[in-house]
Design a protein around this motif. Sequence first.
Motif, short mmCIF file in Angstrom:
data_model
loop_
_atom_site.label_atom_id
_atom_site.label_comp_id
_atom_site.label_asym_id
_atom_site.label_seq_id
_atom_site.Cartn_x
_atom_site.Cartn_y
_atom_site.Cartn_z
N PHE A 87 -1.61 72.77 11.75
CA PHE A 87 -2.14 71.61 12.45
C PHE A 87 -1.32 70.36 12.13
O PHE A 87 -0.60 70.32 11.14
N THR A 88 -1.48 69.33 12.95
CA THR A 88 -0.78 68.06 12.76
C THR A 88 -0.96 67.53 11.35
O THR A 88 -2.00 67.72 10.73
N ARG A 89 0.08 66.81 10.86
CA ARG A 89 -0.05 66.13 9.57
C ARG A 89 -0.33 64.65 9.75
O ARG A 89 -0.31 63.89 8.79
N ASN A 90 -0.56 64.24 10.99
CA ASN A 90 -0.92 62.84 11.23
C ASN A 90 -2.22 62.53 10.51
O ASN A 90 -3.20 63.26 10.64
N ALA A 91 -2.23 61.42 9.74
CA ALA A 91 -3.43 61.08 8.97
C ALA A 91 -4.62 60.80 9.89
O ALA A 91 -5.77 61.04 9.53
N PHE A 92 -4.33 60.26 11.08
CA PHE A 92 -5.40 60.09 12.07
C PHE A 92 -5.51 61.37 12.90
O PHE A 92 -5.22 61.36 14.09
N CYS A 93 -5.89 62.48 12.29
CA CYS A 93 -5.95 63.68 13.12
C CYS A 93 -7.22 63.64 13.94
O CYS A 93 -8.24 63.09 13.56
#
Lengths: 409, 409
Positions: B49-55
């Motif tokens: 899954f994405t590692r963007n903190a705002f997932c």
Amino acid sequence: MAVGHVPFPAMPALDGVRLGTTRAGIGKAGRRDLVVIELPDTASVAGVFTRNAFCAAPVQVAREHLAACRRQGQAPRYWLINTGNANAGTGAQGLDDARESCRALAAEAGLPAHRVLPFSTGVIGEALPMEALLAGITPAFAARSGQSEAWEQAAAGILTTDTQLKGASVEVPLGDRRVTLNGIAKGSGMIRPDMATMLGFVVTDAAVAPALLERLLRQAVDRSFNCITVDSDTSTNDACLLAATGQGAEIATDDEIRAFADGLEQVLVALAQAIIRDGEGATKFVTLDVVGAASRREALDVAFTVAHSPLVKTALYASDANWGRILAAVGRAPVADFDVERVTIDLDEVRLVEGGGRAPGYTEAAGSAVMAREEIGIRIDLGRGDSDARVWTSDLSHEYVSINADYRS
Amino acid sequence: MAVGHVPFPAMPALDGVRLGTTRAGIGKAGRRDLVVIELPDTASVAGVFTRNAFCAAPVQVAREHLAACRRQGQAPRYWLINTGNANAGTGAQGLDDARESCRALAAEAGLPAHRVLPFSTGVIGEALPMEALLAGITPAFAARSGQSEAWEQAAAGILTTDTQLKGASVEVPLGDRRVTLNGIAKGSGMIRPDMATMLGFVVTDAAVAPALLERLLRQAVDRSFNCITVDSDTSTNDACLLAATGQGAEIATDDEIRAFADGLEQVLVALAQAIIRDGEGATKFVTLDVVGAASRREALDVAFTVAHSPLVKTALYASDANWGRILAAVGRAPVADFDVERVTIDLDEVRLVEGGGRAPGYTEAAGSAVMAREEIGIRIDLGRGDSDARVWTSDLSHEYVSINADYRS
């Protein structure tokens, strides 16, 4: 195309400083493209240069000559700047050409070559047209003048894709005395921290010891030219030079240093902002504040991640309050243990993001009203600490693509 | 606009796997926007899954549900994917909506909600239109089919700004047996390492233990989806899921694992390349090889610095062999003690850079001939070690700006 028009200021004459400009025909533009800046023998000179590993021949030679001057307790007497050709990626020939340019100007002035620092900006990878450049040195040298008009001509003579002259002048009061700082700069694309295709030349009549001058320049560059970005590309040729002629008041006490440092930062910030306003294809001027960071490094990382995001930049261009793109850019910044619940994002006076999502009172109408402005502030509070950073950037427009897709054609 | 056309492949039916698609009216496009993928009870499922903190909310819920399944020694039975709305930046409401979507599909199937994993893509920051989504679940569920056509409809049903269907199917021979891998994906902008706005769904009939499946997926993603970039932006919603139904041959011996891993990488690379070919506004497909690096990290850093450079990307768009921009991008990559003299840069069969500058035999005509191609290879040899990386990217065109300046209007 540029965001706002900042008129070129009147530049007070500085004793011993003269500028000469000519049309040498180095580039294709048929405009002023060769500039000589003369400093008095009493000057101290400091410089910061690109950190690009492929730094251009003139950068290498300027560093060498500056070091040679220092070893002999001297300062450079001339800055020689050409536009139209960056003399970068030109190997041994490029170094020879940069050195030969210095020798030619030094011969006019009756000095050794290392008293001249060379600067070039323009197309990368093509040999410097030496015949045109050398032929231009005599007329540029002969044209030297200390008048305000000479500063304006020099500011014109260092431009490439810039559409506006960039100059700033500040007077710093020091009790009953005062010193003056005059600066000119060029740059509009390939702009990002660690200097970019940016040339900046600042001269003051103050008397400042070389080591102090160097420290004050680095400090001010870190808060100005290293805090702007158009397109994240760093050039091979950047340089920012500061000369203190020593003809005016001395800067020595803590109060004097503080006042001078403030004035210097003011000049460099004005020049840096002028570069962003004139960013390639810019239609917006954006001031990005990151506050509440755990460190200045972290604040800068978040600020530049947002400032470099093509999706944020195209949303700015479209005047689209697409706060989701700002949030996504903040979220991918290299920050460990990011608590998104504590982050707030404001667009000027409008709160966009709070508690990990769209702020409760936010309306599209309010967001769009701010985005319609030419000058926009984005404020990101990370809620993690006391450090901050301010960065200036522009948007990404069709015009940016046109300029950079057509630059060599 | 896309670079080359890759026809959607025939997808062999996989026992126990059915796909249902409908037009739920979630986005504005009036096209298929809701997809259900059914897996048999024997499946293992792995996800990255994405590692963007705002997932996004669906990413959080998918992770929770996957963990809940694992605690109970089960696997998810359904993937539920909507386009038109990313359900990102939507706070607590977004989480409720994602959970409610799962409950609705689970109720159709007579299962607990955690056996459903939700995925969303589209606009960030607007509430999921739940009425439309919930009303679409029954028809999507009813439309389930295992036929190749159902795969093609599902591939269409997950697209946003994509202009082409993205699918790949590979058969992996294992002695006298064979297993099949079918994959579909979406994504065309906001694409960069650590996943991007990328959704990928791959199903194989192989029998693979969950821990091994997870490891093989991560490994293949690192060589495919994490090696592409359109515009350096990472999305809040990325996910790549891999299910092994367990209805076919078991993958257990080293030879079997190697063969299966190769097949999996082949599928993911094909999907990743399809994303780049369909990159927003792409007119070029660029394969960027960095070799001779001291480490893979360093090779990736150089590759992405070049791939993200707006100046390199606009030069590619203009078919301008402006090798100076490539050289400048390499020079600003975060590599310590860079010896530029050892670097070579080739554009397909043409040597551009050598010995710190333009290669001796280089001619503008030769460079321009390569740049005129739609598919271009750039090879950068750092001359520092034995590590390498291959990254795929596209150019930066007027169309990219148009698409992203107009996306919400």
